[in-house]
Enzyme design. Structure first.
Site: not given
Ligand code: ADP
Ligand code: F6P
Length: 462
Positions: A156, A364
Site C-alpha cells: 500500500h 504517499d
C-alpha cells in the site's frame, strides 16, 4: 468462487465508522462485497507471557480471525521495525529510520507466528492475499510450512528507489522474501519500476516479460493495481440529508466563507507543517483571503509511541498557533485544527462543504482522501482538488491542480487558483476526476488483483 483469505496487520470491523488508514478502508469496502476471511491483529496488546489464540467473529459472508500482539511484539515488530524502519525507508526518509537488531528479530518472530497460526486454517483452494509492509516475509514463512496455494502480496505504501532501499540492513533478506509470492502488486508504475530495477540490479533478476521477473530460480509477477474507494456508498453519504444539515451548520457557524479542508493521519509523510506554511503564504500573497478563508485540518493521532510522530505533532501545534496568533481576529480563526478521528459520514459532509481539498503529502502510496474529496462533491457546484505530485493518486488524477508540496508559494498560488476558478472549469475538472475514481474503485481493485493472482501458475507446478 474460491475462498479469499486476506492478511493485514490492521483489521476493521464492518460498521466501523472511523477506520483511519487507507488500508483498512479499502479492504473493508472490497471484502464487504466479496466475503472471505480477514486475518490479522485485533489491536490488543497483552503481556509477554500471555497465551496467544486466534478468535473468530462472523459478519454475514465475512469472518474476522484476529489475535493480539504481546508488549514485546508491539514494541519490536510494530513500532520498532514496521514503523520506525520500513515506513520511513519506503517514504524516502532515511534520516528518520532507526534500525536495531531487536526490531528486526521481532519482525521475523511476529511474521513466523502469524504464519504458524494461519497455515492450519488454510484450505488447498484458498486464494491468500497478504497486505503491506508489516508482512513482507509472511509468504515465505507460509511456504516454509508447506503452503502451496497461490499467494499474492500488495504494497500500500511506495516502493523506494533501489539506492534508498539498500541502505536498510537486511534488505536482501526482505526482498528475497517477496519472490516467494506469485504476484506482487503496487499502487503506481513508479513503485513497480523501482521494484523491478531492484530485482534486476541488486538481485541478478532477469526480466521474462515486462512484468514477470525471474530471480534465483523463482518467478514473480509485478503489476500495478491502484487502490480505490466504494464510490456509490461514499457519494450516498455525502448527498444524504444529514450531510446537508452538517454543511449548513458549518457555514452558519459564521466562518468560514470559504473552507479549505485537509484530512490526514498525523504522519510526517503527509507534509502538514509544509501545508500550514503554504496556507500562511496564501494569506500573505493574497491578503483578500483574510477573514474569508479558513483551513480546516483534521489530523487524528497515529503511532504516537514513535518519536518522529510526537515531534511532528508539536511542530504542527506550534505552527497553527503561530498562524492564528498572527492573522486571526475576534471573528475569524484562520486554522481550525482537530486532532481526532471523525465518522465517515461527517467526513463526507465536510469534504462536500469545502471549496478546496488540500492533499499535499511529501510522499504517499496512493492517498484515498484525494479520491474521497472528489466523490463527495456536488457535481453542479464542485470544489477543486489541490494534489501533491508525490501522492500515488497524482498518477491518475491529472485534472487536479498538481503541486510540489515543498514549494510553499506554488501551493499558495494553486489554492488561490482553486478559490477563484470559474464554475465551468470546476465542473469539467470534477467530471474527469470522478470518471477516473470510478474506474479504479475498491471493487475493481480487488477484482483486478484476484484475477491476476488466479492467472499465475501454481507455485509447485512452476
Ligand atoms: P493512509 O493510508 O496513509 O492513512 P489514505 O489517505 O490513503 O492515507 O487513507 C486515509 C483514510 O483514513 C481515508 O479513508 C480517510 O478518510 C481516513 N481518515 C483520515 N483521517 C481521518 C479521521 N480524522 N477520522 C476518520 N477517518 C480518517
Ligand atoms: O495505508 C498505509 C497504512 O500504513 C496501513 O498499512 C495502515 O493500516 C494505515 O496506514 C494506518 O496505520 P496504522 O495501522 O499503523 O494505524
Amino acid at each position: 468462487m474460491k475462498r479469499l483469505v486476506v492478511v493485514s496487520n490492521r483489521v476493521a470491523e464492518p460498521g466501523c465508522s472511523h477506520a483511519a488508514g487507507g488500508l483498512a478502508v479499502c479492504i473493508l469496502d472490497a471484502l464487504r462485497k466479496r466475503g472471505g476471511v480477514w486475518f490479522g491483529w485485533n489491536g490488543e496488546i497483552v503481556p509477554d507471557d500471555a497465551e496467544i489464540d486466534v478468535s473468530r467473529v462472523k459478519f454475514d459472508e465475512l469472518t474476522l480471525a484476529t489475535m493480539p500482539l504481546t508488549e514485546r511484539d508491539y514494541r519490536d515488530y510494530y513500532l520498532g521495525f514496521a514503523n520506525a524502519a520500513l515506513w520511513p525507508v519506503h517514504h524516502y526518509r532515511l534520516d528518520l529510520a532507526r534500525f536495531t537488531q531487536e526490531a528486526i528479530d521481532g519482525y521475523r518472530r511476529v511474521n513466523d507466528r502469524f504464519a504458524e497460526k494461519l497455515a492450519p486454517m488454510l484450505m488447498s483452494n484458498d486464494l491468500v492475499w497478504v497486505h503491506d509492509y508489516h508482512f513482507i516475509p509472511l509468504g515465505a514463512a507460509l511456504r516454509e510450512r508447506g503452503v502451496a496455494n497461490r499467494i499474492g502480496f500488495f504494497l500500500h505504501i511506495p516502493f523506494p528507489p533501489p539506492d534508498v532501499l539498500c541502505a536498510m540492513p537486511e534488505h536482501e533478506w526482505l526482498m528475497s522474501a517477496l519472490v516467494e509470492y506469485d504476484l506482487v502488486g503496487f499502487q503506481t508504475k513508479t513503485d513497480q519500476a523501482n521494484f523491478l530495477r531492484f530485482m534486476c540490479d541488486f538481485m541478478q533478476g532477469e526480466m521474462l516479460t515486462p512484468d514477470l521477473v525471474r530471480v534465483g530460480g523463482k518467478t514473480v509477477t509485478a503489476s500495478v493495481f491502484p487502490v480505490g474507494i466504494d464510490v456509490d456508498s461514499f457519494s450516498a453519504m455525502a448527498e444524504s440529508p444529514s450531510a446537508a444539515e452538517r454543511i449548513q451548520r458549518l457555514h452558519r457557524a459564521g466562518e468560514p466563507r470559504i473552507n479549505v479542508i485537509g484530512v490526514d493521519r498525523l504522519d510526517y509523510t503527509k507534509g502538514l507543517p509544509d501545508r500550514l506554511r503554504s496556507f500562511k503564504r496564501l494569506l500573505e500573497i493574497y491578503p483578500q483571503n483574510c477573514k474569508a478563508v479558513t483551513l480546516m485540518q483534521i489530523a487524528p493521532p497515529t503511532r504516537e509511541d514513535v518519536q518522529a510522530y510526537a515531534d511532528i505533532r508539536h511542530e504542527l501545534e506550534a505552527l497553527s498557533g503561530e498562524i492564528n496568533g498572527q492573522f486571526g481576529d475576534f471573528d475569524w480563526t484562520p486554522v481550525r485544527y482537530l486532532h481526532r478521528r471523525v465518522d465517515r459520514d461527517t467526513l463526507a459532509a465536510l469534504y462536500r462543504g469545502s471549496q478546496v481539498g488540500l492533499v499535499t503529502p511529501l510522499r504517499d502510496g496512493m492517498n484515498l482522501v484525494a479520491k474521497e474529496y472528489v466523490v463527495a462533491q456536488d457535481a453542479e457546484n464542485p470544489g477543486v482538488l489541490v494534489l501533491s505530485r508525490f501522492a500515488g493518486a497524482a498518477e491518475e488524477l491529472q485534472e487536479a491542480l498538481i503541486v510540489n508540496p515543498y514549494d510553499a508559494d506554488e501551493v499558495a498560488n494553486a489554492m488561490q487558483k482553486a478559490i477563484v476558478m470559474p464554475l465551468g472549469e470546476r465542473k469539467e475538472r470534477h467530471a474527469a476526476l470522478l470518471a477516473r475514481v470510478r474506474k479504479h474503485d475498491s471493487y475493481n481493485w480487488m477484482d483486478g488483483f484476484l484475477r491476476a493472482l488466479s492467472a499465475c501458475r501454481l507455485p509447485l507446478a512452476a
